[in-house]
Scaffold this motif. Sequence first.
Motif, PDB file in Angstrom:
ATOM      1  N   GLY A  14      29.780  40.690 -36.656  1.00 16.97           N
ATOM      2  CA  GLY A  14      29.139  40.135 -37.843  1.00 16.97           C
ATOM      3  C   GLY A  14      29.756  40.591 -39.143  1.00 16.97           C
ATOM      4  N   GLY A  15      31.067  40.842 -39.139  1.00 19.29           N
ATOM      5  CA  GLY A  15      31.728  41.295 -40.355  1.00 19.29           C
ATOM      6  C   GLY A  15      31.483  42.751 -40.695  1.00 19.29           C
ATOM      7  N   ARG A  16      30.879  43.494 -39.770  1.00 16.04           N
ATOM      8  CA  ARG A  16      30.600  44.917 -39.988  1.00 16.04           C
ATOM      9  C   ARG A  16      31.239  45.737 -38.895  1.00 16.04           C
ATOM     10  NH1 ARG A  16      24.563  46.703 -41.169  1.00 16.04           N
ATOM     11  NH2 ARG A  16      25.731  48.661 -41.123  1.00 16.04           N
ATOM     12  N   ARG A  17      31.529  46.962 -39.207  1.00 17.37           N
ATOM     13  CA  ARG A  17      31.968  47.924 -38.203  1.00 17.37           C
ATOM     14  C   ARG A  17      30.837  48.932 -37.980  1.00 17.37           C
ATOM     15  NH1 ARG A  17      37.817  50.518 -37.392  1.00 17.37           N
ATOM     16  NH2 ARG A  17      37.935  48.473 -36.387  1.00 17.37           N
ATOM     17  N   LEU A  18      30.296  48.911 -36.789  1.00 15.15           N
ATOM     18  CA  LEU A  18      29.265  49.885 -36.423  1.00 15.15           C
ATOM     19  C   LEU A  18      29.925  51.112 -35.833  1.00 15.15           C
ATOM     20  CD1 LEU A  18      26.604  47.590 -34.689  1.00 15.15           C
ATOM     21  CD2 LEU A  18      26.795  48.201 -37.114  1.00 15.15           C
ATOM     22  N   GLU A  19      29.430  52.270 -36.218  1.00 15.71           N
ATOM     23  CA  GLU A  19      29.856  53.531 -35.629  1.00 15.71           C
ATOM     24  C   GLU A  19      28.709  54.052 -34.774  1.00 15.71           C
ATOM     25  OE1 GLU A  19      31.284  56.206 -38.614  1.00 15.71           O
ATOM     26  OE2 GLU A  19      33.085  54.998 -38.983  1.00 15.71           O
ATOM     27  N   GLY A  65      22.062  45.401 -28.611  1.00 17.42           N
ATOM     28  CA  GLY A  65      20.979  45.120 -29.542  1.00 17.42           C
ATOM     29  C   GLY A  65      21.357  45.369 -30.984  1.00 17.42           C
ATOM     30  N   LEU A  66      22.050  46.457 -31.253  1.00 17.97           N
ATOM     31  CA  LEU A  66      22.440  46.763 -32.622  1.00 17.97           C
ATOM     32  C   LEU A  66      23.527  45.808 -33.104  1.00 17.97           C
ATOM     33  CD1 LEU A  66      22.375  50.666 -32.591  1.00 17.97           C
ATOM     34  CD2 LEU A  66      20.564  49.053 -33.238  1.00 17.97           C
ATOM     35  N   GLY A  67      24.416  45.383 -32.189  1.00 16.21           N
ATOM     36  CA  GLY A  67      25.402  44.382 -32.558  1.00 16.21           C
ATOM     37  C   GLY A  67      24.746  43.078 -32.961  1.00 16.21           C
ATOM     38  N   LEU A  68      23.720  42.642 -32.218  1.00 16.47           N
ATOM     39  CA  LEU A  68      23.003  41.420 -32.565  1.00 16.47           C
ATOM     40  C   LEU A  68      22.227  41.590 -33.867  1.00 16.47           C
ATOM     41  CD1 LEU A  68      21.807  40.475 -28.989  1.00 16.47           C
ATOM     42  CD2 LEU A  68      23.383  39.148 -30.413  1.00 16.47           C
TER      43      LEU A  68
END
Length: 402
Positions: A14-19, A65-68
């Motif tokens: 979604g255009g973000r990088r999650l760590e 879940g956090l990716g969604l």
Amino acid sequence: MGPHFKKTVTLDVGGRRLELRVAQDLFSSHEVDVGTRLLLRTLAGPEHGGRRLVLDLGCGYGPLGLGLRAAAADRVVHLVDRDALAVDYSRENAAANRLDGVEAYGSLGYADVRAAGFDLVVSNIPAKAGPPVIERLLLGAAGLLAPGGLVAVVVIAPLREQVAAVLEGAAGVEVVFRRATAGYAVFHYRFRGPPAAAAGPADPADGLQVYERQRVSISHGGVAVRLRTAYGLPEFDSLSHPTRLVADALLRPGARPPGTALVLHPGQGWLPCLLWAAVRPGELRLVDRDLLALRFSQANLVANGCPPERASIGHQVDPDPAGLRDADLVVAVLRPKEPPEATAATVRRLVAEVPRGARVVLGASSTAITRGLAALDAAKLPFRTVDRRRAKGSSAVVLERR
């Protein structure tokens, strides 16, 4: 980060990088699983953008879940897992990535989900769950979906035909999308008409029948108990060497019944059931990060005559201090695959928080017990060793808090 922490992995969505912080003994601790990434890609199209209420079943540390949630700002996501460590890491990862609208909590399959009307249910189906449990995970979402709601799952390639057979053979299931790679298969499907019969609990009394492996009777130290045992938990037909040694220590002649006994990592329930049958504690507290172990241990205690109000459960990685401060007896068979730092932290907490005069009985490999005693010495905690037993590379030790 805590003693279970291994590393931080990244996920671009979604255009973000999650760590995402990862624990050593959670699934896919090296990097975000390829199957998870594949499932997320199949849900990235605009046709799924309006799916606002999402359930991630078996969330692990939270990548699905956090990716969604990161892909849509107005989504509300429930992340559930039977492992309390996974729930803790999912909750921490949501906070670290500033993702609100996230609820993370423990659930054994769908049994403890706190909402209904989900627009989307997602899961990376565990390969080792066994056919009855996999069928329950695939079909059990029927009663939790909103009209038009979708289930999207990913499985490893060897399970592709099994999953296809379950979905194609279930009344009212419509598979609307499939994608297969060399290593994984994705299925999107809906429920039409009344839910399939397999979606409901096979045993209305407690919902554990789908997990049941067999029923086993044992006699140890002159004490006999009979247990239902579960797939996915150790000691399904006999006692391990650490459990035998701990049982020997607990069932010694002349043992007095404790007012409150806490059993950490009860597994199938052998030790709490033997303890109840032998000395009838006033209260038995069961603590484990695995909700399946807690449910089977509690059910087995009740089946062996323990009144339900005297057998409580705590779904936690380690006991709360409040649960230890009035315990006369603490029993723990240490988890063999935990990082040594985590095991040492558990031993320190157990001895530090119990009251003076309380006893802590530990079982594990002899190496783990030796390391645990060294951790207590290093922390300068006041205790004395009452008894130590060894057999075939395993040990049990009885400690008394001074």
